[in-house]
Design a protein around this motif. Structure first.
Motif, PDB file in Angstrom:
ATOM      1  N   GLU A 187       0.852  -1.201   0.000  1.00  0.00           N
ATOM      2  CA  GLU A 187       0.000   0.000   0.000  1.00  0.00           C
ATOM      3  C   GLU A 187       0.880   1.240   0.000  1.00  0.00           C
ATOM      4  N   ALA A 188       0.351   2.352  -0.518  1.00  0.00           N
ATOM      5  CA  ALA A 188       1.145   3.589  -0.544  1.00  0.00           C
ATOM      6  C   ALA A 188       0.249   4.813  -0.590  1.00  0.00           C
ATOM      7  N   VAL A 189       0.766   5.907  -0.059  1.00  0.00           N
ATOM      8  CA  VAL A 189       0.147   7.217  -0.248  1.00  0.00           C
ATOM      9  C   VAL A 189       0.420   7.609  -1.695  1.00  0.00           C
ATOM     10  N   LEU A 190      -0.621   7.928  -2.451  1.00  0.00           N
ATOM     11  CA  LEU A 190      -0.449   8.210  -3.874  1.00  0.00           C
ATOM     12  C   LEU A 190      -0.501   9.702  -4.167  1.00  0.00           C
ATOM     13  N   GLY A 191       0.287  10.139  -5.151  1.00  0.00           N
ATOM     14  CA  GLY A 191       0.216  11.515  -5.616  1.00  0.00           C
ATOM     15  C   GLY A 191       1.332  12.377  -5.056  1.00  0.00           C
ATOM     16  N   GLY A 192       1.398  13.573  -5.570  1.00  0.00           N
ATOM     17  CA  GLY A 192       2.348  14.579  -5.107  1.00  0.00           C
ATOM     18  C   GLY A 192       1.624  15.913  -5.031  1.00  0.00           C
ATOM     19  N   LYS A 193       2.121  16.809  -4.164  1.00  0.00           N
ATOM     20  CA  LYS A 193       1.435  18.078  -3.943  1.00  0.00           C
ATOM     21  C   LYS A 193       2.117  19.210  -4.706  1.00  0.00           C
ATOM     22  N   PHE A 194       1.309  20.024  -5.361  1.00  0.00           N
ATOM     23  CA  PHE A 194       1.804  21.180  -6.106  1.00  0.00           C
ATOM     24  C   PHE A 194       1.140  22.415  -5.491  1.00  0.00           C
ATOM     25  N   SER A 195       1.952  23.204  -4.783  1.00  0.00           N
ATOM     26  CA  SER A 195       1.415  24.302  -3.991  1.00  0.00           C
ATOM     27  C   SER A 195       1.005  25.480  -4.871  1.00  0.00           C
TER      28      SER A 195
END
Length: 370
Positions: free
Chosen positions: A360-368
Motif C-alpha cells: 500500500e502507498a500514499v499516492l500523488g504529489g502536492k503542487f502548492s
C-alpha cells in the motif's frame, strides 16, 4: 453544523469527452457531492491530444505545449465549478487532478504511465493546492497504476455479506468486485468500454457517440467477428491487468475488420457493442455467478448496452450507481477528490490486490498554489 471539508476532483477519461470537475464535502466522513461541472475540450486541443496518442517525430514539443494547455483547461473547469457553486477558492483544501492519459504501458520491462495537464498551471490559475500524479507511485512499486478507483468503491459502496460489482464504463471498462469482505476486493480493466463504439460511429456517421445504442440496435451482431474480437490475448490474461487506447484502438479495429468488409456498418456497430458487453460479462460471471452490479460512467446511460448486459448477467441485479446514492456521471470525479483527501491525510489509496503493487502507498504529489 461542522465546517465543510471541500475537495475538488478533476477527471478526463480515455474517451476525451470533456473535463469533469466535482466539488465534494468530506466533513461527515462520507463524500457528499456539492456541485459538478463539465468543461468541453476545445476542438483544436482534442485533435492535438488524439495526435499525441499516436507516435510521431515532434512528440516532445507537442507534449510540452499540450501539457500546459490541458492544465489551463482543467483550471478553467475548476474556476467555472466554483463560480457556479458560489464557493471561494480559499474554502477548498485541495484539488485532486487525474490529468489526461496519453500513454499507459505498465507491462513493458520498464513499465510506465503518462498523464498530462500540468498541476503547477492548475494551482497557479485557481489559487488552490493540487494533488496530482496518482498512478506512478503504484507503477514504481511494481503495480499497474490502474485501476485506482476500487479503493474508493470499497470505502463508499461495499456492504458486508453482499456480493457487489461496481462497473465503470468509460472509454475502457473496469470492474471492482466487492464480495462483502474488505480483504478480498478485486478490480481490473475488462477491456473496451465506449472507445470502439464511439470511434466507429465517429468514422462512419460523424456522430460523437451512439445515443442509447440506437444505431447498434438497428444492426445484427456477427458471431464470427465477435468470436475473433474476443480472441484478443488481453481477455484471457489473469488480473491484475489494465489497458487503454494502446491496445484497443482504431488501427487494431481496422485490422480486425479487414476480413469482414462485406458486413453492413450497423452490424459492425452491434458487434462492437456486444464485444464490450461480452468481455465485461465473461469476467463478472467468472468472479461470481450472482450478486448486485452497479454501473457508472458514460456507458450507464446507453440503454442498449444496459439491456444486453442484463441478459448476459442473469444472476445479477443490474442498476446504475444512482440506486446506491451517487450519480453515475460523477463517480470517477468524486474518486479523485477522495484521492486528494487521502493524500492530505497521508493515508494509502491503492489496493495491491488490484494493481499488483508490492505494498500500500500514499499516492500523488502536492503542487502548492503559493
Amino acid at each position: 453544523m461542522s465546517q465543510p471539508e471541500y475537495y475538488i476532483g478533476l477527471m478526463s477519461g480515455t474517451s476525451m469527452d470533456g473535463v469533469d470537475a466535482v466539488l465534494v464535502d468530506f466533513s461527515s466522513g462520507y463524500p457528499l457531492l456539492v456541485f459538478a461541472h463539465t468543461e468541453a475540450i476545445p476542438e483544436h486541443l482534442l485533435k492535438g491530444l488524439q495526435r499525441l496518442c499516436q507516435p510521431s517525430t515532434d512528440e516532445i514539443n507537442r507534449l510540452g505545449r499540450i501539457d500546459r494547455s490541458v492544465g489551463l483547461l482543467f483550471a478553467k473547469a475548476v474556476n467555472q465549478l466554483l463560480t457556479q457553486a458560489g464557493v471561494s477558492p480559499s474554502e477548498v483544501i485541495a484539488i485532486g487532478s487525474h490529468g489526461q492519459t496519453v500513454r499507459h504501458m505498465p507491462n513493458l520491462e520498464m513499465g510506465f504511465t503518462l498523464q498530462i495537464g500540468d498541476p503547477n498551471t492548475i494551482a497557479v490559475e485557481t489559487g488552490i493546492d493540487v494533488i496530482a500524479d496518482f498512478r506512478r507511485k503504484d507503477i514504481a512499486l511494481g503495480g499497474q497504476g490502474a485501476p485506482l478507483v476500487p479503493a474508493f468503491h470499497q470505502q463508499v459502496f461495499a456492504k458486508s455479506d453482499t456480493s457487489r460489482v461496481i462497473l465503470n464504463i468509460g472509454g475502457i471498462a473496469n470492474i471492482t468486485y466487492l464480495p462483502g469482505d474488505s480483504n478480498q476486493v478485486l478490480g481490473f480493466d475488462t477491456g473496451p468500454g465506449n472507445n470502439l463504439i464511439d470511434a466507429f460511429i465517429q468514422q462512419a456517421q460523424q456522430q460523437p457517440f451512439d445515443k442509447d445504442g440506437e444505431w447498434a440496435e438497428s444492426g445484427t451482431s456477427n458471431p464470427d467477428l465477435l468470436k475473433q474480437l474476443l480472441s484478443h490475448a488481453y481477455f484471457s490474461l489473469h488480473y491484475p491487468k489494465s489497458t487503454g487506447r494502446e491496445l484497443f484502438n482504431q488501427a487494431w479495429l481496422e485490422q480486425q475488420l479487414s476480413e469482414f468488409s462485406h458486413l453492413d456498418e450497423e452490424d459492425i456497430q452491434s458487434t462492437l457493442l456486444d464485444l464490450t458487453c461480452h468481455s465485461i460479462a465473461n469476467d463478472v460471471n467468472k468472479l461470481n455467478p450472482e450478486g448486485e452490479i452497479y454501473v457508472c460512467g458514460g456507458g450507464a446511460l446507453n440503454k442498449a448496452l444496459m439491456r444486453r448486459l442484463s441478459l448476459l448477467l442473469p444472476g445479477y441485479k443490474l442498476a446504475t450507481t444512482t440506486e446506491i446514492g451517487v450519480d453515475p456521471k460523477w463517480v470517477e470525479g468524486i474518486a479523485f477528490a477522495w484521492l486528494a483527501m487521502r493524500y492530505e491525510h497521508q493515508l494509502p489509496a491503492n489496493l495491491p490486490a488490484v494493481t499488483g503493487a508490492s505494498r500500500e502507498a500514499v499516492l500523488g504529489g502536492k503542487f502548492s498554489a503559493k
